[in-house]
Design a protein around this motif. Structure first.
Motif, PDB file in Angstrom:
ATOM      1  N   LEU A 104       0.832  -1.204   0.000  1.00  0.00           N
ATOM      2  CA  LEU A 104       0.000   0.000   0.000  1.00  0.00           C
ATOM      3  C   LEU A 104       0.868   1.256   0.000  1.00  0.00           C
ATOM      4  O   LEU A 104       0.619   2.195  -0.771  1.00  0.00           O
ATOM      5  CB  LEU A 104      -0.929  -0.005   1.212  1.00  0.00           C
ATOM      6  N   GLN A 105       1.874   1.283   0.850  1.00  0.00           N
ATOM      7  CA  GLN A 105       2.767   2.443   0.876  1.00  0.00           C
ATOM      8  C   GLN A 105       3.486   2.602  -0.461  1.00  0.00           C
ATOM      9  O   GLN A 105       3.683   3.731  -0.938  1.00  0.00           O
ATOM     10  CB  GLN A 105       3.777   2.286   2.020  1.00  0.00           C
ATOM     11  N   CYS A 106       3.874   1.499  -1.076  1.00  0.00           N
ATOM     12  CA  CYS A 106       4.565   1.562  -2.365  1.00  0.00           C
ATOM     13  C   CYS A 106       3.646   2.082  -3.471  1.00  0.00           C
ATOM     14  O   CYS A 106       4.094   2.811  -4.368  1.00  0.00           O
ATOM     15  CB  CYS A 106       5.115   0.191  -2.743  1.00  0.00           C
ATOM     16  N   ILE A 107       2.380   1.709  -3.426  1.00  0.00           N
ATOM     17  CA  ILE A 107       1.423   2.257  -4.395  1.00  0.00           C
ATOM     18  C   ILE A 107       1.376   3.774  -4.290  1.00  0.00           C
ATOM     19  O   ILE A 107       1.355   4.490  -5.302  1.00  0.00           O
ATOM     20  CB  ILE A 107       0.025   1.636  -4.173  1.00  0.00           C
ATOM     21  N   TRP A 108       1.404   4.282  -3.073  1.00  0.00           N
ATOM     22  CA  TRP A 108       1.401   5.730  -2.866  1.00  0.00           C
ATOM     23  C   TRP A 108       2.726   6.363  -3.300  1.00  0.00           C
ATOM     24  O   TRP A 108       2.732   7.464  -3.859  1.00  0.00           O
ATOM     25  CB  TRP A 108       1.108   6.047  -1.405  1.00  0.00           C
ATOM     26  N   ILE A 109       3.842   5.686  -3.055  1.00  0.00           N
ATOM     27  CA  ILE A 109       5.138   6.208  -3.525  1.00  0.00           C
ATOM     28  C   ILE A 109       5.118   6.354  -5.039  1.00  0.00           C
ATOM     29  O   ILE A 109       5.493   7.393  -5.594  1.00  0.00           O
ATOM     30  CB  ILE A 109       6.290   5.286  -3.082  1.00  0.00           C
ATOM     31  N   ASP A 110       4.664   5.314  -5.727  1.00  0.00           N
ATOM     32  CA  ASP A 110       4.590   5.373  -7.186  1.00  0.00           C
ATOM     33  C   ASP A 110       3.623   6.467  -7.652  1.00  0.00           C
ATOM     34  O   ASP A 110       3.885   7.152  -8.645  1.00  0.00           O
ATOM     35  CB  ASP A 110       4.141   4.019  -7.743  1.00  0.00           C
ATOM     36  N   ALA A 111       2.528   6.623  -6.938  1.00  0.00           N
ATOM     37  CA  ALA A 111       1.541   7.639  -7.322  1.00  0.00           C
ATOM     38  C   ALA A 111       2.118   9.042  -7.165  1.00  0.00           C
ATOM     39  O   ALA A 111       1.976   9.897  -8.064  1.00  0.00           O
ATOM     40  CB  ALA A 111       0.277   7.486  -6.479  1.00  0.00           C
ATOM     41  N   PHE A 112       2.773   9.313  -6.042  1.00  0.00           N
ATOM     42  CA  PHE A 112       3.395  10.626  -5.852  1.00  0.00           C
ATOM     43  C   PHE A 112       4.515  10.856  -6.868  1.00  0.00           C
ATOM     44  O   PHE A 112       4.723  11.982  -7.330  1.00  0.00           O
ATOM     45  CB  PHE A 112       3.937  10.760  -4.427  1.00  0.00           C
ATOM     46  N   ARG A 113       5.222   9.776  -7.210  1.00  0.00           N
ATOM     47  CA  ARG A 113       6.299   9.931  -8.203  1.00  0.00           C
ATOM     48  C   ARG A 113       5.723  10.300  -9.567  1.00  0.00           C
ATOM     49  O   ARG A 113       6.302  11.115 -10.298  1.00  0.00           O
ATOM     50  CB  ARG A 113       7.095   8.624  -8.292  1.00  0.00           C
ATOM     51  N   GLU A 114       4.587   9.728  -9.904  1.00  0.00           N
ATOM     52  CA  GLU A 114       3.926  10.082 -11.166  1.00  0.00           C
ATOM     53  C   GLU A 114       3.453  11.533 -11.132  1.00  0.00           C
ATOM     54  O   GLU A 114       3.600  12.270 -12.114  1.00  0.00           O
ATOM     55  CB  GLU A 114       2.740   9.145 -11.416  1.00  0.00           C
ATOM     56  N   VAL A 115       2.893  11.947 -10.019  1.00  0.00           N
ATOM     57  CA  VAL A 115       2.460  13.339  -9.878  1.00  0.00           C
ATOM     58  C   VAL A 115       3.650  14.292  -9.985  1.00  0.00           C
ATOM     59  O   VAL A 115       3.572  15.337 -10.633  1.00  0.00           O
ATOM     60  CB  VAL A 115       1.722  13.541  -8.536  1.00  0.00           C
ATOM     61  N   ALA A 116       4.762  13.928  -9.365  1.00  0.00           N
ATOM     62  CA  ALA A 116       5.953  14.784  -9.409  1.00  0.00           C
ATOM     63  C   ALA A 116       6.362  15.070 -10.846  1.00  0.00           C
ATOM     64  O   ALA A 116       6.740  16.201 -11.191  1.00  0.00           O
ATOM     65  CB  ALA A 116       7.100  14.129  -8.652  1.00  0.00           C
ATOM     66  N   ASP A 117       6.281  14.063 -11.700  1.00  0.00           N
ATOM     67  CA  ASP A 117       6.714  14.247 -13.084  1.00  0.00           C
ATOM     68  C   ASP A 117       5.830  15.224 -13.851  1.00  0.00           C
ATOM     69  O   ASP A 117       6.245  15.760 -14.884  1.00  0.00           O
ATOM     70  CB  ASP A 117       6.765  12.904 -13.807  1.00  0.00           C
ATOM     71  N   GLU A 118       4.626  15.480 -13.366  1.00  0.00           N
ATOM     72  CA  GLU A 118       3.795  16.512 -13.970  1.00  0.00           C
ATOM     73  C   GLU A 118       4.428  17.898 -13.808  1.00  0.00           C
ATOM     74  O   GLU A 118       4.123  18.816 -14.576  1.00  0.00           O
ATOM     75  CB  GLU A 118       2.404  16.525 -13.346  1.00  0.00           C
ATOM     76  N   TYR A 119       5.308  18.032 -12.811  1.00  0.00           N
ATOM     77  CA  TYR A 119       5.919  19.327 -12.497  1.00  0.00           C
ATOM     78  C   TYR A 119       7.402  19.367 -12.860  1.00  0.00           C
ATOM     79  O   TYR A 119       8.113  20.287 -12.461  1.00  0.00           O
ATOM     80  CB  TYR A 119       5.723  19.643 -11.011  1.00  0.00           C
ATOM     81  N   LYS A 120       7.842  18.375 -13.618  1.00  0.00           N
ATOM     82  CA  LYS A 120       9.250  18.344 -14.011  1.00  0.00           C
ATOM     83  C   LYS A 120       9.584  19.590 -14.811  1.00  0.00           C
ATOM     84  O   LYS A 120       8.865  19.967 -15.735  1.00  0.00           O
ATOM     85  CB  LYS A 120       9.536  17.090 -14.840  1.00  0.00           C
ATOM     86  N   GLY A 121      10.680  20.241 -14.460  1.00  0.00           N
ATOM     87  CA  GLY A 121      11.058  21.498 -15.099  1.00  0.00           C
ATOM     88  C   GLY A 121      10.525  22.720 -14.387  1.00  0.00           C
ATOM     89  O   GLY A 121      10.959  23.842 -14.660  1.00  0.00           O
ATOM     90  N   LYS A 122       9.596  22.517 -13.467  1.00  0.00           N
ATOM     91  CA  LYS A 122       9.055  23.617 -12.672  1.00  0.00           C
ATOM     92  C   LYS A 122       9.937  23.837 -11.438  1.00  0.00           C
ATOM     93  O   LYS A 122      10.578  22.907 -10.945  1.00  0.00           O
ATOM     94  CB  LYS A 122       7.629  23.307 -12.233  1.00  0.00           C
ATOM     95  N   PRO A 123       9.965  25.060 -10.910  1.00  0.00           N
ATOM     96  CA  PRO A 123      10.867  25.336  -9.769  1.00  0.00           C
ATOM     97  C   PRO A 123      10.527  24.576  -8.501  1.00  0.00           C
ATOM     98  O   PRO A 123      11.372  24.441  -7.620  1.00  0.00           O
ATOM     99  CB  PRO A 123      10.712  26.848  -9.566  1.00  0.00           C
ATOM    100  N   VAL A 124       9.316  24.044  -8.407  1.00  0.00           N
ATOM    101  CA  VAL A 124       8.915  23.325  -7.197  1.00  0.00           C
ATOM    102  C   VAL A 124       9.181  21.824  -7.311  1.00  0.00           C
ATOM    103  O   VAL A 124       9.059  21.090  -6.326  1.00  0.00           O
ATOM    104  CB  VAL A 124       7.413  23.584  -6.902  1.00  0.00           C
TER     105      VAL A 124
END
Length: 404
Positions: free
Chosen positions: A161-181
């Motif tokens: 369950l925790q790993c599913i959330w890690i992967d989900a947050f990692r996917e969300v992070a890539d939406e902001y790749k190149g952004k200052p945040v």
């Protein structure tokens, strides 16, 4: 003896948020380190040659140009969170990021059947059966992207369950790749991973439940909510980072130390190489994989998957190899000298080679072009459970080399 830095000194140790648990971190003696830098700093860029958790970048922040380098790519992300991240326009809130991650995670929660649940545990055997069910996800073929941690690490340091959330947050992070945040999102995820992990702060090997006591301790982390830790750190980071881009010309690189020195235009080098026989790539391979997210081949020995589930081809530092450490110091000193930079070297009297040898090499390489000094202090070194003793007394030395 190390004198007090001049009152007009540009450099001081700023407070900074901590994102990961890190062995050998100099955060406890940062004032000592920066005071040493002040003795030789004569302007220009400060190169942190083995940045690790990037604590020096955090402490120096916007005071001077910083070149933060480490061959491990997670270090560059940590440094960027300290040096170049800023809010900018339309910065996402923690709630927005969690909502996006939740929409992704819900698509994969069907994997978490009763066999994967850490509830109503009746015995040590029941607990270990659940652990094994989680670990068997590595045998499953996935038909969606961003499943790396769910497949490779469920039932190790984290639950499925925790790993599913890690992967989900990692996917969300890539939406902001190149952004200052972007680096702040990743480092907040590193923080959440560290504080939900059932390990001792690193990822060399996860713990097994061998008795009821260890089972109960592991269960504490198995039941932790990863989103809670992510939100807490991300909100703290948004308070800490500036609203706009810094004026300092900071650099982050992931180079071998020799190659990094070849590209350095000169200034002051701070070098904190590893000083024991264990490789940091083994202890922090999980966050290196988080950053790369490259679905690596996992190490196999004797036809079996290594328990630590390490990446194949991990970096092996010559500073951790007794037959190579002397040459590594020589190469580093020669690289510093070639740029006519000043040097502050952190090393321990419990290191791979003794300080007399380090001093002799420094004298030989730097010669008459430099003034050399060495100072030391005592502090508690965090081993994070590596040798059973959580803290050991270490006398930290600074070798100061200033170009004449």
């Amino acid at each position: 003896m190390l004198s007090e830095a001049p009152q007009s000194s540009l450099l001081m140790a700023y407070e900074y948020p901590h994102y990961i648990k890190y062995m050998g971190s100099k955060s406890k003696i940062m004032d000592f380190v920066i005071n040493g830098i002040n003795q030789v700093y004569a302007g220009g860029t400060i190169l942190d040659l083995f940045a690790g958790s990037a604590s020096l970048a955090g402490a120096l922040r916007s005071q001077v140009p910083v070149h933060s380098n480490d061959i491990q790519e997670y270090s560059a992300v940590l440094a960027q969170a300290y040096l170049t991240a800023y809010k900018g326009k339309n910065v996402p809130t923690a709630d927005e990021l969690v909502q996006k991650a939740e929409r992704i995670a819900k698509k994969h929660l069907h994997l978490i059947t009763d066999d994967f649940q850490y509830k109503d545990i009746e015995s040590l055997q029941h607990f270990n059966d659940v652990e094994e069910s989680n670990r068997k996800l590595i045998e499953l073929d996935f038909n969606h992207d961003y499943h790396l941690f769910t497949k490779n690490y469920a039932g190790t340091w984290w639950t499925a369950l925790q790993c599913i959330w890690i992967d989900a947050f990692r996917e969300v992070a890539d939406e902001y790749k190149g952004k200052p945040v972007y680096p702040v999102i990743l480092t907040s995820l590193m923080y959440a991973m560290a504080y939900t992990s059932q390990g001792t702060g690193h990822y060399a090997q996860y713990r097994d439940a061998k008795n009821i006591k260890s089972m109960k301790d592991i269960m504490i982390y198995r039941r932790r909510d990863l989103t809670h830790y992510f939100v807490r750190k991300y909100n703290d980071a948004l308070i800490d980072i500036p609203a706009t881009k810094t004026n300092q010309k900071h650099i982050t690189t992931s180079l071998d130390f020799v190659d990094c020195l070849k590209s350095f235009v000169g200034g002051t080098v701070y070098a904190d190489p590893p000083y024991c026989f264990v490789h940091y790539s083994r202890f922090y391979h999980a966050i290196e994989t988080l950053v790369k997210y490259d679905y690596p081949e996992l190490q196999i020995k004797g036809g079996k998957l290594v328990k630590g589930r390490y990446r194949e081809g991990r970096h092996q530092s010559p500073f951790c190899i007794r037959t190579k450490v002397s040459k590594a110091f020589r190469d580093m000193f020669e690289g510093v000298k070639s740029t006519k930079s000043n040097l502050v070297l952190s090393y321990s009297k419990n290191g791979m080679i003794d300080m007399d040898t380090v001093e002799a090499l420094a004298v030989e390489v730097f010669g008459k072009d430099y003034t050399l000094d060495m100072v030391s202090t005592d502090y508690k070194h965090m081993t994070l459970g590596r040798q059973g003793d959580r803290h050991r007394d270490v006398e930290e030395c600074l070798v100061l080399a200033k170009h004449k």
